[in-house]
Enzyme design. Structure first.
Site, PDB file in Angstrom:
ATOM      1  N   ASP A 183       0.818  -1.212   0.000  1.00  0.00           N
ATOM      2  CA  ASP A 183       0.000   0.000   0.000  1.00  0.00           C
ATOM      3  C   ASP A 183       0.859   1.273   0.000  1.00  0.00           C
ATOM      4  OD1 ASP A 183      -2.320   1.593   0.323  1.00  0.00           O
ATOM      5  OD2 ASP A 183      -2.183   1.486   2.510  1.00  0.00           O
TER       6      ASP A 183
ATOM      7  N   GLU B  98       3.565  -8.085   7.471  1.00  0.00           N
ATOM      8  CA  GLU B  98       2.329  -8.787   7.126  1.00  0.00           C
ATOM      9  C   GLU B  98       2.507  -9.908   6.104  1.00  0.00           C
ATOM     10  OE1 GLU B  98      -0.625  -5.842   6.086  1.00  0.00           O
ATOM     11  OE2 GLU B  98      -0.955  -5.366   8.192  1.00  0.00           O
TER      12      GLU B  98
ATOM     13  N   ASN C 160      -0.509  -5.760  13.635  1.00  0.00           N
ATOM     14  CA  ASN C 160      -1.134  -4.698  12.843  1.00  0.00           C
ATOM     15  C   ASN C 160      -2.643  -4.950  12.906  1.00  0.00           C
ATOM     16  OD1 ASN C 160       1.489  -4.103  12.168  1.00  0.00           O
ATOM     17  ND2 ASN C 160       1.275  -4.444   9.969  1.00  0.00           N
TER      18      ASN C 160
ATOM     19  N   TYR D  63      -6.741  -3.405  12.808  1.00  0.00           N
ATOM     20  CA  TYR D  63      -7.592  -2.308  12.323  1.00  0.00           C
ATOM     21  C   TYR D  63      -9.061  -2.513  12.683  1.00  0.00           C
ATOM     22  CZ  TYR D  63      -3.561  -0.493   9.816  1.00  0.00           C
ATOM     23  OH  TYR D  63      -2.340   0.044   9.515  1.00  0.00           O
TER      24      TYR D  63
ATOM     25  N   GLU E 164       0.794  -1.463  14.142  1.00  0.00           N
ATOM     26  CA  GLU E 164      -0.073  -0.630  13.289  1.00  0.00           C
ATOM     27  C   GLU E 164      -1.462  -0.649  13.878  1.00  0.00           C
ATOM     28  OE1 GLU E 164      -0.257  -1.241   9.023  1.00  0.00           O
ATOM     29  OE2 GLU E 164       1.911  -1.596   8.909  1.00  0.00           O
TER      30      GLU E 164
ATOM     31  N   TRP F  91      -0.353   3.860  13.011  1.00  0.00           N
ATOM     32  CA  TRP F  91      -0.214   3.971  11.558  1.00  0.00           C
ATOM     33  C   TRP F  91      -1.023   5.154  11.105  1.00  0.00           C
ATOM     34  CZ3 TRP F  91       3.248   2.102   8.506  1.00  0.00           C
ATOM     35  CH2 TRP F  91       3.066   2.140   7.119  1.00  0.00           C
TER      36      TRP F  91
ATOM     37  N   LYS G  73      -4.110   7.840   6.789  1.00  0.00           N
ATOM     38  CA  LYS G  73      -4.095   7.484   8.211  1.00  0.00           C
ATOM     39  C   LYS G  73      -3.050   8.282   8.994  1.00  0.00           C
ATOM     40  CE  LYS G  73      -5.976   2.860   7.607  1.00  0.00           C
ATOM     41  NZ  LYS G  73      -5.765   2.687   6.156  1.00  0.00           N
TER      42      LYS G  73
HETATM   43  C1  BDP Z   1      -1.333  -2.562   6.573  1.00  0.00           C
HETATM   44  C2  BDP Z   1      -0.035  -2.330   5.859  1.00  0.00           C
HETATM   45  C3  BDP Z   1       0.241  -0.863   5.535  1.00  0.00           C
HETATM   46  C4  BDP Z   1      -1.027  -0.216   5.042  1.00  0.00           C
HETATM   47  C5  BDP Z   1      -2.039  -0.269   6.174  1.00  0.00           C
HETATM   48  C6  BDP Z   1      -3.368   0.411   5.798  1.00  0.00           C
HETATM   49  O1  BDP Z   1       1.056  -2.847   6.596  1.00  0.00           O
HETATM   50  O2  BDP Z   1       1.258  -0.768   4.582  1.00  0.00           O
HETATM   51  O3  BDP Z   1      -0.819   1.094   4.605  1.00  0.00           O
HETATM   52  O4  BDP Z   1      -2.316  -1.607   6.481  1.00  0.00           O
HETATM   53  O5  BDP Z   1      -4.248  -0.266   5.327  1.00  0.00           O
HETATM   54  O6  BDP Z   1      -1.946  -3.637   5.944  1.00  0.00           O
HETATM   55  O7  BDP Z   1      -3.480   1.615   5.962  1.00  0.00           O
END
Ligand code: BDP
Length: 609
Positions: free
Chosen positions: A166, A419, A473, A475, A513, A558, A577
């Protein structure tokens, strides 16, 4: 005879000239360069700054997205005083691979755009006369190269990079190119380890040279006032420093190390470096810096900015460190590739800890990995025919990274991949090899980790136990259960973490992250996703979760700043982000983090608290 690839410095005997500036440049979509002997002069070149990525310099889309071969060229004079020296050209970063020619003759090549290499040019140059340096660079992505991706061919025959990651595929001569002149017999490497006993540091050193006999080695350490702190003789030895000033977070103390090789009374080579003395280790759930528990606060951070792309931009770099100090951060991860040597030297100077990452990103066959992370398709990435070659390159770049950064005080851990698809059975033998290599290479035995993808839950990840600390990481509240469903996000987040307590009960966890895309300037009461209000609500939810768990020893949000990605329906002119905008101004979340991080005790969460 090997040649030193150490960070170039000038000393009583070493010479150096920086070739940054405007170079000649030309795209080579049809592969004409070699056939038409462009190494003897580029036909109708344009100018291009070095260091920089070429992409954002252009105003047309074809040039910005250009994928394939391209050439740089510069005419240089080499001082006649260097005739009896070994002359090299050192590229700090040529993304992603380069072949160097001098006066039409091939001098060397290198794979991997984020690590330095030096080619010896003494025999092919004319002294006190013009010499033509030509560099053929290529920025295609492949499944057996780092960073991982593929190169598509479009209907008009042009190529397009499709990264399995990304961030924009910025490329070119992204870091300084330097002309170095070293004595023929010279130091090629040195390593340091430390042990601390009360107020005394035992500094163990070893020095290697490109020849074996007929010289002695001296090592000396000076404090910041220039006073001699200790010295020793021999290729390996120990120096004791009483009342040592240690390298601490936000309070860095750097000693000057001077290594010499001496023949009789003549100094035949001298190398100097500024080094912080510190120890870093893991004890149970704790990270210990100089024996004291420390909680990591900071960022996952790209090295990029407007116009320069991935090109080293010292003003932006310094601004970034000022912002990190302002907000109370003590660390960052070099997502998703080794950052420049200047960055690490600044982190040494400013007292910021670094988790140093190799460019092993995209180890999951997807061009939208941030989306797939929440959907969880199995791509059997480690079962491809490209795996063996990829592993070879991964190990090579890990070796070059550790060689480059092993003496930096700021580097407290290595991140061996971002990842990867560790839900694939075949990821296990792959990463056993990677971890074993990294362990064998680092004289300071720093802790190792990889960042774990959201789908690699405790019941599914095949590799987590290889890590010395776990980097997640996650989310929840963004890719899953976002916005009004944030309470569900918090619940499922907690459920997953409860699973980790059972799987890895005895190691530190870092949230490497967590984040929410936020368009700076969008305000909404009550919040909606993408507003500044939602970013702060999301962060508060995550922090509530972290603070309730005894094994968490770090949070690296992140991302540090908004950054450029490829185009797609998930991104609005890049990933948003950032806690700071791409022009390095704070979003509302920056003020929240400042308040939190300045308030957290240094030993936050430590069992000794
Ligand atoms: C993770 C990745 C990172 C992405 C981030 C995102 O490590 O590079 O930019 O998510 O989705 O999967 O913002």
């Amino acid at each position: 005879m090997s040649f030193s690839n150490l960070y170039p410095v000038t000393t009583s005997v070493r010479r150096l000239s920086d070739l940054s500036g405007l170079w000649n440049f030309k795209f080579d979509p049809d592969g004409l360069g070699k056939k038409e002997k462009w190494t003897q002069g580029l036909p109708s070149p344009m100018t291009m700054p070095v260091p920089a990525s070429f992409a954002d310099i252009f105003t047309d889309k074809k040039s910005r997205e250009y994928t394939g071969d391209f050439w740089y060229e510069k005419e240089i004079y080499i001082p006649g005083e260097w005739r009896d020296m070994e002359v090299g050209l050192r590229f700090e970063g040529a993304a992603h691979r380069a072949t160097v020619y001098v006066n039409g003759t091939k001098a060397g090549s290198h794979e991997g755009g984020f690590l330095p290499f030096t080619v010896i040019i003494s025999k092919s140059v004319a002294f006190d006369a013009p010499n033509l340096i030509s560099v053929q660079v290529n920025n295609e992505l492949r499944e057996d190269c780092l960073p991982v991706g593929r190169t598509a061919e479009l209907a008009d025959g042009s190529k397009m990079a499709k990264g399995y990651f990304d961030f924009f595929n910025y490329s070119g001569l992204i870091r300084p190119v330097k002309l170095v002149a070293l004595p023929k017999k010279h130091i090629t490497d040195y390593s340091l380890t430390y042990s601390l006993i009360d107020k005394c540091a035992e500094v163990n050193y070893s020095v290697t040279a490109n020849h074996k006999n007929g010289f002695r080695v001296s090592a000396a350490i000076y404090d910041e006032s220039g006073n001699l702190s200790g010295e020793a003789e021999g290729k390996e030895g120990s120096i004791y420093i009483s009342n040592v000033r240690l390298w601490e977070v936000h309070n860095a103390y750097l000693y000057k190390f001077v290594f010499k090789i001496i023949d009789g009374e003549t100094v035949i080579d001298e190398y100097t470096d500024q080094i912080g003395i510190r120890t870093f280790e893991i004890d149970g759930h704790d990270f210990l810096l100089n024996g004291k528990p420390i909680y990591m606060k900071g960022f996952g951070k790209h090295e990029e900015s407007e116009s320069s792309g991935r090109g080293l931009n010292p003003s932006v770099l310094k601004r970034d460190f000022e912002l990190m100090k302002w907000i109370g951060a003590n660390s960052f991860r070099t997502a998703h590739y080794p950052h420049s040597e200047e960055t690490l030297r600044l982190a040494d100077r400013e007292g910021i800890m670094v988790v140093d990452e190799v460019a092993a990103v995209g180890l999951m066959a997807s061009t939208l990995n941030f989306f797939d992370a929440s959907q969880g398709p199995q791509t059997r990435f480690f079962q491809k025919e490209t795996t063996a070659k990829l592993l070879e390159r991964h190990l090579q770049q890990l070796k070059e990274l550790i060689l480059r950064d092993k003496n930096r005080a700021c580097v407290v851990a290595w991140c061996v991949a971002n990842e990867p698809e560790t839900t694939d059975d075949e990821s296990r033998p792959y990463f056993e090899t990677v971890f074993a290599k990294a362990r064998a290479l680092d004289p300071q035995h720093r802790p190792l980790t990889f960042t774990s993808l959201m789908t690699a839950t405790p019941d599914k990840c095949k590799c987590a136990d290889l890590c010395d600390f776990i980097s997640l990481n996650r989310y929840y509240g963004w890719y899953v259960f976002g916005g009004n469903e944030i309470t569900a996000a918090e619940n499922i987040f907690r459920q997953e973490l409860a699973g980790w307590t059972g799987r890895i009960p005895d190691k530190p966890f870092v949230f490497s992250e967590y984040g929410a895309d936020t368009a700076s300037g969008i305000h909404k009461l009550p919040s909606v996703m993408w507003s500044e209000e939602y970013q702060t609500e999301y962060l508060n939810m995550c922090h509530r979760v972290f603070d309730s768990l005894p094994f968490v020893r770090g949070e690296q949000v992140w991302a540090f700043a908004d950054f450029q990605t490829g185009e797609g329906i998930m991104r609005v002119d890049g990933n948003k982000k950032g806690i700071f905008t791409r022009s390095r101004q704070p979003k509302a979340a920056a003020h929240l983090l400042k308040e939190r991080w300045e308030g957290l005790p240094l030993r936050f969460k430590s069992e000794e608290e």
